[in-house]
Design a protein around this motif. Structure first.
Motif, PDB file in Angstrom:
ATOM      1  N   LYS A 276       7.169  17.980   8.584  1.00  0.00           N
ATOM      2  CA  LYS A 276       6.004  17.233   8.111  1.00  0.00           C
ATOM      3  C   LYS A 276       6.421  15.942   7.409  1.00  0.00           C
ATOM      4  CE  LYS A 276       2.500  20.054   9.109  1.00  0.00           C
ATOM      5  NZ  LYS A 276       1.320  19.633   9.920  1.00  0.00           N
ATOM      6  N   ILE A 277       7.501  16.011   6.636  1.00  0.00           N
ATOM      7  CA  ILE A 277       7.995  14.819   5.954  1.00  0.00           C
ATOM      8  C   ILE A 277       8.421  13.762   6.967  1.00  0.00           C
ATOM      9  CG2 ILE A 277       9.809  13.893   4.449  1.00  0.00           C
ATOM     10  CD1 ILE A 277       9.891  16.683   3.113  1.00  0.00           C
ATOM     11  N   LYS A 278       9.098  14.183   8.015  1.00  0.00           N
ATOM     12  CA  LYS A 278       9.672  13.246   8.979  1.00  0.00           C
ATOM     13  C   LYS A 278       8.640  12.649   9.922  1.00  0.00           C
ATOM     14  CE  LYS A 278      14.110  15.711   8.955  1.00  0.00           C
ATOM     15  NZ  LYS A 278      15.045  16.560   9.741  1.00  0.00           N
ATOM     16  N   THR A 279       7.610  13.419  10.282  1.00  0.00           N
ATOM     17  CA  THR A 279       6.681  12.947  11.313  1.00  0.00           C
ATOM     18  C   THR A 279       5.212  12.984  10.900  1.00  0.00           C
ATOM     19  OG1 THR A 279       6.489  15.166  12.306  1.00  0.00           O
ATOM     20  CG2 THR A 279       8.254  13.727  13.119  1.00  0.00           C
ATOM     21  N   GLY A 280       4.912  13.511   9.720  1.00  0.00           N
ATOM     22  CA  GLY A 280       3.523  13.689   9.309  1.00  0.00           C
ATOM     23  C   GLY A 280       2.900  12.425   8.744  1.00  0.00           C
ATOM     24  N   PRO A 281       1.650  12.535   8.254  1.00  0.00           N
ATOM     25  CA  PRO A 281       0.908  11.363   7.771  1.00  0.00           C
ATOM     26  C   PRO A 281       1.482  10.718   6.510  1.00  0.00           C
ATOM     27  CG  PRO A 281      -0.316  13.403   7.352  1.00  0.00           C
ATOM     28  CD  PRO A 281       0.827  13.766   8.241  1.00  0.00           C
ATOM     29  N   LEU A 282       2.315  11.437   5.765  1.00  0.00           N
ATOM     30  CA  LEU A 282       2.933  10.830   4.591  1.00  0.00           C
ATOM     31  C   LEU A 282       3.778   9.625   4.979  1.00  0.00           C
ATOM     32  CD1 LEU A 282       3.443  11.059   1.482  1.00  0.00           C
ATOM     33  CD2 LEU A 282       5.471  12.410   2.054  1.00  0.00           C
ATOM     34  N   LYS A 283       4.368   9.676   6.147  1.00  0.00           N
ATOM     35  CA  LYS A 283       5.307   8.641   6.590  1.00  0.00           C
ATOM     36  C   LYS A 283       4.630   7.277   6.706  1.00  0.00           C
ATOM     37  CE  LYS A 283       9.128   8.116   9.862  1.00  0.00           C
ATOM     38  NZ  LYS A 283      10.134   8.178   8.792  1.00  0.00           N
ATOM     39  N   THR A 284       3.332   7.275   7.030  1.00  0.00           N
ATOM     40  CA  THR A 284       2.610   6.013   7.213  1.00  0.00           C
ATOM     41  C   THR A 284       1.646   5.726   6.061  1.00  0.00           C
ATOM     42  OG1 THR A 284       0.922   7.168   8.532  1.00  0.00           O
ATOM     43  CG2 THR A 284       2.768   6.168   9.727  1.00  0.00           C
ATOM     44  N   LEU A 285       1.827   6.419   4.950  1.00  0.00           N
ATOM     45  CA  LEU A 285       0.941   6.258   3.806  1.00  0.00           C
ATOM     46  C   LEU A 285       0.996   4.827   3.282  1.00  0.00           C
ATOM     47  CD1 LEU A 285      -0.850   7.796   1.668  1.00  0.00           C
ATOM     48  CD2 LEU A 285       1.256   8.051   0.334  1.00  0.00           C
ATOM     49  N   SER A 286      -0.184   4.236   3.046  1.00  0.00           N
ATOM     50  CA  SER A 286      -0.243   2.867   2.524  1.00  0.00           C
ATOM     51  C   SER A 286      -0.799   2.810   1.106  1.00  0.00           C
ATOM     52  CB  SER A 286      -1.093   1.985   3.437  1.00  0.00           C
ATOM     53  OG  SER A 286      -2.410   2.495   3.548  1.00  0.00           O
ATOM     54  N   LYS A 287      -1.511   3.860   0.656  1.00  0.00           N
ATOM     55  CA  LYS A 287      -2.060   3.893  -0.692  1.00  0.00           C
ATOM     56  C   LYS A 287      -1.132   4.656  -1.627  1.00  0.00           C
ATOM     57  CE  LYS A 287      -6.913   3.496   0.662  1.00  0.00           C
ATOM     58  NZ  LYS A 287      -8.281   4.064   0.534  1.00  0.00           N
ATOM     59  N   ASN A 288      -1.177   4.322  -2.896  1.00  0.00           N
ATOM     60  CA  ASN A 288      -0.287   4.949  -3.872  1.00  0.00           C
ATOM     61  C   ASN A 288      -0.631   6.421  -4.075  1.00  0.00           C
ATOM     62  OD1 ASN A 288       1.045   2.511  -4.317  1.00  0.00           O
ATOM     63  ND2 ASN A 288      -0.277   1.946  -6.020  1.00  0.00           N
ATOM     64  N   ARG A 289       0.357   7.263  -3.927  1.00  0.00           N
ATOM     65  CA  ARG A 289       0.227   8.694  -4.179  1.00  0.00           C
ATOM     66  C   ARG A 289       1.512   9.177  -4.841  1.00  0.00           C
ATOM     67  NH1 ARG A 289      -4.180   7.406  -3.424  1.00  0.00           N
ATOM     68  NH2 ARG A 289      -5.796   8.376  -2.124  1.00  0.00           N
ATOM     69  N   SER A 290       1.428  10.326  -5.553  1.00  0.00           N
ATOM     70  CA  SER A 290       2.606  10.801  -6.278  1.00  0.00           C
ATOM     71  C   SER A 290       2.704  12.319  -6.222  1.00  0.00           C
ATOM     72  CB  SER A 290       2.562  10.337  -7.740  1.00  0.00           C
ATOM     73  OG  SER A 290       1.467  10.923  -8.424  1.00  0.00           O
ATOM     74  N   LEU A 291       3.931  12.800  -6.320  1.00  0.00           N
ATOM     75  CA  LEU A 291       4.244  14.228  -6.396  1.00  0.00           C
ATOM     76  C   LEU A 291       5.175  14.443  -7.576  1.00  0.00           C
ATOM     77  CD1 LEU A 291       4.488  17.177  -5.282  1.00  0.00           C
ATOM     78  CD2 LEU A 291       6.410  16.345  -3.897  1.00  0.00           C
ATOM     79  N   HIS A 292       4.888  15.467  -8.363  1.00  0.00           N
ATOM     80  CA  HIS A 292       5.755  15.825  -9.484  1.00  0.00           C
ATOM     81  C   HIS A 292       6.067  17.315  -9.369  1.00  0.00           C
ATOM     82  CE1 HIS A 292       6.529  15.403 -14.125  1.00  0.00           C
ATOM     83  NE2 HIS A 292       7.564  15.913 -13.477  1.00  0.00           N
ATOM     84  N   ILE A 293       7.358  17.636  -9.253  1.00  0.00           N
ATOM     85  CA  ILE A 293       7.820  19.018  -9.179  1.00  0.00           C
ATOM     86  C   ILE A 293       8.541  19.365 -10.471  1.00  0.00           C
ATOM     87  CG2 ILE A 293       9.409  20.615  -8.031  1.00  0.00           C
ATOM     88  CD1 ILE A 293       8.901  19.127  -5.425  1.00  0.00           C
ATOM     89  N   ILE A 294       8.190  20.516 -11.038  1.00  0.00           N
ATOM     90  CA  ILE A 294       8.885  21.028 -12.217  1.00  0.00           C
ATOM     91  C   ILE A 294       9.292  22.471 -11.945  1.00  0.00           C
ATOM     92  CG2 ILE A 294       8.599  21.747 -14.636  1.00  0.00           C
ATOM     93  CD1 ILE A 294       6.859  19.339 -15.100  1.00  0.00           C
ATOM     94  N   TYR A 295      10.509  22.813 -12.285  1.00  0.00           N
ATOM     95  CA  TYR A 295      10.994  24.181 -12.118  1.00  0.00           C
ATOM     96  C   TYR A 295      12.116  24.415 -13.123  1.00  0.00           C
ATOM     97  CZ  TYR A 295      15.008  22.165  -9.673  1.00  0.00           C
ATOM     98  OH  TYR A 295      16.132  21.447  -9.366  1.00  0.00           O
ATOM     99  N   SER A 296      12.590  25.637 -13.205  1.00  0.00           N
ATOM    100  CA  SER A 296      13.661  25.978 -14.143  1.00  0.00           C
ATOM    101  C   SER A 296      14.950  26.268 -13.386  1.00  0.00           C
ATOM    102  CB  SER A 296      13.261  27.190 -14.989  1.00  0.00           C
ATOM    103  OG  SER A 296      14.296  27.535 -15.892  1.00  0.00           O
ATOM    104  N   ASP A 297      16.064  26.021 -14.048  1.00  0.00           N
ATOM    105  CA  ASP A 297      17.363  26.208 -13.402  1.00  0.00           C
ATOM    106  C   ASP A 297      17.717  27.674 -13.170  1.00  0.00           C
ATOM    107  OD1 ASP A 297      17.764  26.962 -16.033  1.00  0.00           O
ATOM    108  OD2 ASP A 297      19.689  25.918 -16.247  1.00  0.00           O
ATOM    109  N   ASP A 298      16.936  28.598 -13.757  1.00  0.00           N
ATOM    110  CA  ASP A 298      17.276  30.017 -13.652  1.00  0.00           C
ATOM    111  C   ASP A 298      16.405  30.761 -12.644  1.00  0.00           C
ATOM    112  OD1 ASP A 298      14.956  29.803 -15.083  1.00  0.00           O
ATOM    113  OD2 ASP A 298      15.581  31.055 -16.768  1.00  0.00           O
ATOM    114  N   GLU A 299      15.730  30.046 -11.731  1.00  0.00           N
ATOM    115  CA  GLU A 299      14.877  30.744 -10.772  1.00  0.00           C
ATOM    116  C   GLU A 299      15.311  30.554  -9.315  1.00  0.00           C
ATOM    117  OE1 GLU A 299      10.809  29.328 -10.720  1.00  0.00           O
ATOM    118  OE2 GLU A 299      11.342  27.505 -11.798  1.00  0.00           O
ATOM    119  N   GLY A 300      16.504  30.005  -9.104  1.00  0.00           N
ATOM    120  CA  GLY A 300      17.059  29.937  -7.763  1.00  0.00           C
ATOM    121  C   GLY A 300      16.453  28.883  -6.857  1.00  0.00           C
TER     122      GLY A 300
END
Length: 379
Positions: free
Chosen positions: A193-217
């Motif tokens: 999806k990252i390589k060929t999906g609609p994100l690739k041609t996105l023209s408007k500002n969008r954001s993703l924030h991932i949070i996780y802990s180092d002890d959950e693999g």
């Protein structure tokens, strides 16, 4: 040390706000905090009834403002929903804009949002995307005063769905929060999806924030995911990844960190800004409005703080201007009348001060600050 302080802050908010047992002074049966209401939405897309948990800003009924909407997956986890609701209320007093919180219950468990593992069938998560786009968001927009700014929050398996939603419908939400997302499930689907999906041609500002802990693999999985994102993302897309230390699955302070990162300079009273006048403060929020694409009014708490400190500095002409502005922008705001009452008191106009303080109490009979200042006038 910073992480520990944040954890203490989040826990304090949750305990003091959600589980408060104090009662309003004049109404012993009224709880200090109301978390919201439960409603039902009949979904044709999912062929079932979806329970929704809805939490509105404190002054929603008395204001005319429109609010951004934060959608939370899995609000049947009541403690989590309560913490998110109380955090929005607490931070909405000047750290972030006030928001509407819409919780989507997942009584069958959030694993329903994952593609089928054997054959990578995405029918169910795709149906949920359609539900959001064609039913839920239109329903919320039609029934509440919403600003054109939506945020999606998911944790664990619903965090996977948050990422999956982004990669399929990047324009549906302005920002995507994924806490401990289960992206180890079906990673090839996400990478494709990252390589060929609609994100690739996105023209408007969008954001993703991932949070996780180092002890959950999750470290290696998140690293691989972000590597592929970095190789294929458009310039309009920004992402942030925070790995916390020893905080476990779905860290408790994730939501606070998400919001502070989304609105990093919302509060104008910081050393780098030094906004000491009403004009500079309002210009600050005009700039934020342009950045986020909807009107962000200067919060009444920010106006009150500016006005109160201006009174303390003995600049009563400027203080009167500030609270006159507050009365124009927030004619329903009890703080507007309290502030003007304090100005009148400082000017020696005690009768006018009393009128203003009584007006604040007409709006909210339990407003303790106005009660105390009114008592001081009488003494």
């Amino acid at each position: 040390m910073k992480i520990t302080k944040l954890l203490i802050l989040v826990c304090t908010i949750a305990l003091n706000t959600v589980f408060a047992q104090e009662k309003a002074e004049n109404d012993p049966d009224k709880p200090v905090v109301t978390l919201g209401e439960i409603s039902l939405l009949q979904s044709k897309e999912l062929n079932k009834t979806i329970p929704l948990s809805i939490h509105l800003p404190e002054n929603y009924d008395s204001s005319k403002k429109s609010y951004p909407v934060l959608y939370m997956l899995g609000s049947d986890y009541r403690a989590r929903f309560a913490m998110l609701a109380s955090t929005l209320d607490y931070m909405g007093e000047g750290q972030i804009p006030e928001m509407i919180l819409i919780g989507i219950d997942l009584p069958e468990g959030n694993s329903i949002l994952l593609p089928t593992r054997k054959n990578q069938d995405t029918t169910i998560p795709d149906n949920h995307i359609n539900f959001f786009e064609t039913e839920l968001i239109p329903h919320v927009d039609n029934n509440y005063r919403t600003a054109p700014f939506n945020i999606l929050y998911g944790a664990s398996n619903s965090g996977f769905f948050t990422v999956y939603m982004l990669l399929n419908k990047p324009l549906l939400f302005n920002s995507y929060f994924a806490s401990s997302p289960s992206i180890m499930h079906i990673p090839k689907v996400l990478q494709q999806k990252i390589k060929t999906g609609p994100l690739k041609t996105l023209s408007k500002n969008r954001s993703l924030h991932i949070i996780y802990s180092d002890d959950e693999g999750l470290t290696n999985h998140v690293s691989e995911f972000t590597r592929v994102v970095e190789d294929h993302k458009p310039d309009s897309f920004t992402y942030k990844v925070d790995e916390l230390v020893n905080q476990g699955h779905v860290p408790a302070m994730d939501f606070t960190l998400f919001l502070l990162a989304l609105y990093p300079d919302f509060n104008p009273f910081n050393p780098s800004e030094n906004l000491e006048s009403l004009d500079k403060v309002t210009q600050h929020f005009d700039r934020l409005s342009k950045r986020y694409g909807y009107e962000i009014k200067t919060p009444i708490s920010v106006i009150f703080n500016l006005g109160f400190h201006t009174i303390l500095s003995k600049d009563l002409i400027a203080a009167e201007e500030i609270f006159q502005y507050s009365l124009e922008v927030y004619p329903e705001g009890k703080e507007s009348y309290l502030g003007m009452g304090l100005v009148r008191k400082a000017q020696g106009q005690l009768e006018n001060a009393r009128v203003m303080l009584e007006k604040a109490l007409t709006i909210d009979p339990d407003f303790s600050l106005a009660k105390r200042w009114l008592q001081r006038l009488k003494n």
